[in-house]
Design a protein around this motif. Structure first.
Motif: not given
Length: 804
Positions: A413-424, A434-448, A710-712
């Motif tokens: 679910v988490a990876s599909k949500g990111l991929e749908d944003l255009g992330i490889s 990243i923090g509580c439950v927010e998700t992102g790509v390590p070493g490649k995401y900006g702030h927040r 998957e959209k969140v």
């Protein structure tokens, strides 16, 4: 010693581990003025220079002059402030609230800080230099009137983004551990030879050099200190450890990490250094078991380390995370209680190539958390359809101990949500919390990744139902119609729904404007060259993260109360429109009366009987789903300030990570149509409203599975509580493991658990001195229960007790 989960160590110094652990459990929060004093001295010397250079010079100056110490018995070194658990002050972000609250820090209901008179004097002396010249001052000077009015209504809350750094960063640990800082400095020097650079790019590279040289000098200071302590040490074992620290620190990161011990030490140091540079939070470790594994595997093969030694190093690193701290204004503390830093560290999950990444370190980290059982780091686990049952069992056993960790994430679910944003695809599979439950790509995401402006959806509904007026302040920013009778305004549910969408868009648009203003000034005040150079594309582009120096720039806000809104709309739909049991105006009168009169109490009973989210009822579950979609459809029209300025993907997405804000947001919301009392908490994340889920844990995940999870794509928070007895024994444990597996298969984004009884929580509230070791899952993070405000404690107690 705790019962072991997956590995029973034979050669760990448990006695000193317990000493370190107890020291962290019993430490007292205090205010440290050192950073503020040193930054002020440096800034006075750099007047007129570009701000990013002033920041870098102040950072380096502080690292060369602040007090340092090595925690007794600890294998891991590095201190954020002059004392254990002392919170530094960051005057460039905000200072006025600090001065206003100097005499109140010790009088708080929760998150209490001691402060001595010397510290107060030092802060009062430096305050005039910063007054009118902080991030908060610039934001306040430029904030638009309607946002200020929406804040007075209680719809919008700016929180940290208007007065502190951003944080929410996961450095590119694999690269920095391989390169070392000297190589990054040399890369910056080479970049500066390019004659086509803009002035801003030159300043950036110069600031990176200044910052990293300061960091390398900082490490060497620990080498000297460890050597001095070794000379005075009579314990031969400790003397040897101190000499090893001295040797390691003498040239640490002049090259890449040379072994597992050094790699772990560097990861902690980088984490801690980011919290000296900026007073943001959610500086996270990412996929620790993945990037540390090559060092562990090599040292194990070469006979340089044993499994027990690796586990001991990890446990000490985990413990040292609890030595760091952050102070927030008391008004904002209510939104994030328990001294949280949200330093997420995750294990398990798929690798970028699609293979399962579970390894020996994944299990050792679980054992380390079992041995330490502290609130930091915020420990998480990733699972997917082919995760070994053994790993899920290890997670379940740790959850069963009641430490509140790990928090469980669903890879598919988490990876599909990111991929749908255009992330490889590969990067999406490499995600981390990243923090509580927010998700992102390590070493490649900006702030927040999340936590921009907070938007109180419960308040939006209340204002809508009062024709645009806030009942508390009488402020009105928009209206439904000229008629004051809501009965005549809405002839059917569809008209009510359309009005909800209109009001939600209005306040969401306002909140995005608020984000832009805060972001504009964070670009200056939160330049953070040290943190920026550790993220991919920053060095390539010559930009800080806030200027667009990252691969992916994905942000989200914190929206509070979707279940309360959905349940409320269900009550109106059923009671007013479908069954005509009450009129709209009768319902509003009962709510305004806070269900006090006999008639109001009768109406509340009707409302309480209507279906509630979390009980696997399609009608109300679909309304809550509609609530989510009403916000999601707005997001494509929102842009960040960095769109088109460097990042490959730059956009808004959604998150339901709202820490403890569901409690204070509820303070300002009157009674709602779902039967909720005025001033009581809203729901947390996507969880059911407290106590309304009556049909057991399976019904809860069935309801949550119907949401557009998957959209969140910045994280979906679900919090559940189980009775300890229900997880005892092998049979019950296996049922819980099956529950976790079914949750994953049903597409539940995330789940986290408190395993504790109401009786224990009530006794802890009454006798806090007996429960300093009681860690609870508050929201997307854990905290000492006794450190929380009474209202937050009550909200945890009110959660439904589930049984398997």
């Amino acid at each position: 010693m705790h019962d072991f989960i997956v590995y029973e160590p034979k050669d760990i110094n448990i006695v000193r581990l317990r000493h370190l652990q107890k020291r962290m459990q019993n430490r007292k929060a205090s205010i440290c003025s050192q950073r503020a004093v040193l930054y002020t001295a440096s800034f006075k010397q750099s007047e007129g220079e570009p701000y990013i250079l002033r920041k870098a010079k102040a950072f380096a100056y502080t690292l060369r002059n602040m007090d340092i110490y090595i925690e007794p018995d600890s294998l891991i070194f590095g201190n954020q402030a002059s004392r254990n658990f002392a919170a530094p002050i960051f005057p460039e972000y905000s200072i006025d609230w600090v001065i206003n609250e100097l005499d109140e820090f010790e009088k708080r209901e929760g998150d209490v800080f001691s402060i001595d008179e010397k510290t107060k004097r030092e802060l009062r002396l430096i305050a005039p230099y910063w007054h009118g010249h902080t991030h908060e001052d610039d934001v306040n000077r430029h904030m638009i009137d309607n946002v200020l009015l929406a804040e007075k209504q209680g719809v919008i809350h700016r929180g940290g983004i208007s007065m502190s750094g951003d944080g929410h960063i996961v450095p590119d640990y694999p690269t920095l551990l391989k390169k070392g800082f000297r190589q990054i400095i040399n890369e910056a020097r080479e970049k500066m030879k390019d004659g086509s650079l803009s002035k801003e790019q030159e300043y950036f590279y110069k600031s990176v050099i200044i910052s990293l040289e300061g960091v390398l000098d900082f490490f060497k200071r620990y080498s000297k200190l460890a050597d001095e302590e070794a000379k005075k040490c009579n314990d031969l074992i400790r003397k040897k450890e101190l000499l090893e620290i001295a040797d390691m620190a003498s040239d640490m990161m002049e090259q890449g990490a040379r072994n597992f011990y050094e790699a772990v030490e560097v990861s902690y140091m980088v984490h801690m250094l980011q919290m000296i540079e900026s007073n943001g939070h959610s500086f996270c470790y990412g996929r620790f078991d993945q990037y540390m594994y090559p060092y562990y595997k090599k040292d194990l093969k070469d006979g340089k380390i044993t499994k027990d030694q690796a586990l001991e190093i990890i446990t000490h690193m985990f413990i040292m995370n609890s030595s760091c701290n952050k102070v927030r204004p008391y008004g904002h503390t209510k939104f994030s209680q328990g001294y949280p830093l949200y330093s997420n560290l995750v294990v398990g999950g798929l690798k970028p190539n699609g293979e399962d990444g579970t390894n020996d370190l994944s299990y050792l980290c679980i054992e380390a958390m079992n041995l330490t059982a502290l609130a930091e780091p915020n420990f998480s686990a990733r699972i997917h359809a082919k995760t070994p049952r053994k790993f899920i069992e290890a997670c379940a056993k740790l959850i069963r101990t009641g430490c509140g960790m790990p928090s469980m994430f669903n890879d598919e679910v988490a990876s599909k949500g990111l991929e749908d944003l255009g992330i490889s695809h590969e990067d999406a599979l490499d995600y981390c919390p990243i923090g509580c439950v927010e998700t992102g790509v390590p070493g490649k995401y900006g702030h927040r990744a999340t936590g921009m402006t907070y938007v109180n959806w419960g308040k939006v509904l209340e204002i809508l139902l009062h024709n645009g007026y806030d009942p508390n302040t009488k402020i009105r920013l928009l209206k439904v119609s000229d008629s004051e009778s809501m009965h005549s305004n809405f002839k059917n549910y569809n008209e009510l729904w359309q009005t909800w969408e209109n009001f939600l868009k209005y306040y969401s648009d306002l909140s995005v404007e608020c984000d832009k203003i805060c972001d504009t000034y964070l670009a200056k005040y939160d330049a953070s060259p040290f943190a920026s150079c550790l993220i991919q594309n920053s060095m390539k582009l010559g930009k800080t993260l806030k200027e667009g120096g990252c691969k992916y720039d994905v942000i989200s806000q914190s929206n509070i109360g979707p279940s309360v809104v959905g349940n409320s709309l269900m009550s109106i739909k059923k009671m007013v429109f479908d069954e005509n049991k009450i009129t709209f105006d009768e319902l509003l009168d009962a709510m305004d009366d806070n269900w006090t009169s006999k008639k109001s109490q009768y109406i509340r009973k009707l409302c309480m009987k209507t279906p509630k989210f979390g009980n696997d009822n399609d009608e109300v579950d679909n309304i809550v789903k509609d609530i989510f979609n009403s916000y999601l459809k707005l997001l494509p029209s929102y842009k960040t300030l960095r769109t088109g300025k460097g990042p490959e993907v730059s956009c808004y997405t959604m998150s339901t990570s709202n820490i403890t804000s569901y409690v204070p947001n509820g303070f300002v919301v009157g009674a709602t149509p779902d039967g909720r009392m005025a001033g009581s908490p809203l729901n947390e994340g996507c969880s059911p409203t407290q106590g309304t889920d009556k049909n057991g844990p399976t019904a809860v995940i069935n309801s949550v599975s119907k949401l557009p999870n998957e959209k969140v794509a910045a994280g979906q928070l679900l919090n559940m509580r189980f009775l300890p007895d229900s997880l005892e024994g092998e049979e019950q444990l296996n049922k819980f493991i099956d529950f976790l597996i079914v949750s994953q298969k049903k597409g539940v984004y995330h789940n986290q658990f408190n395993v504790i009884s109401t009786e224990v929580l009530l006794d802890a509230k009454k006798n806090p001195e007996k429960y300093t070791d009681l860690i609870v899952r508050v929201a997307g993070y854990c905290a000492q229960f006794v450190s929380l405000m009474p209202q937050a404690q009550d909200a945890i107690i009110a959660r439904t007790q589930n049984e398997i």
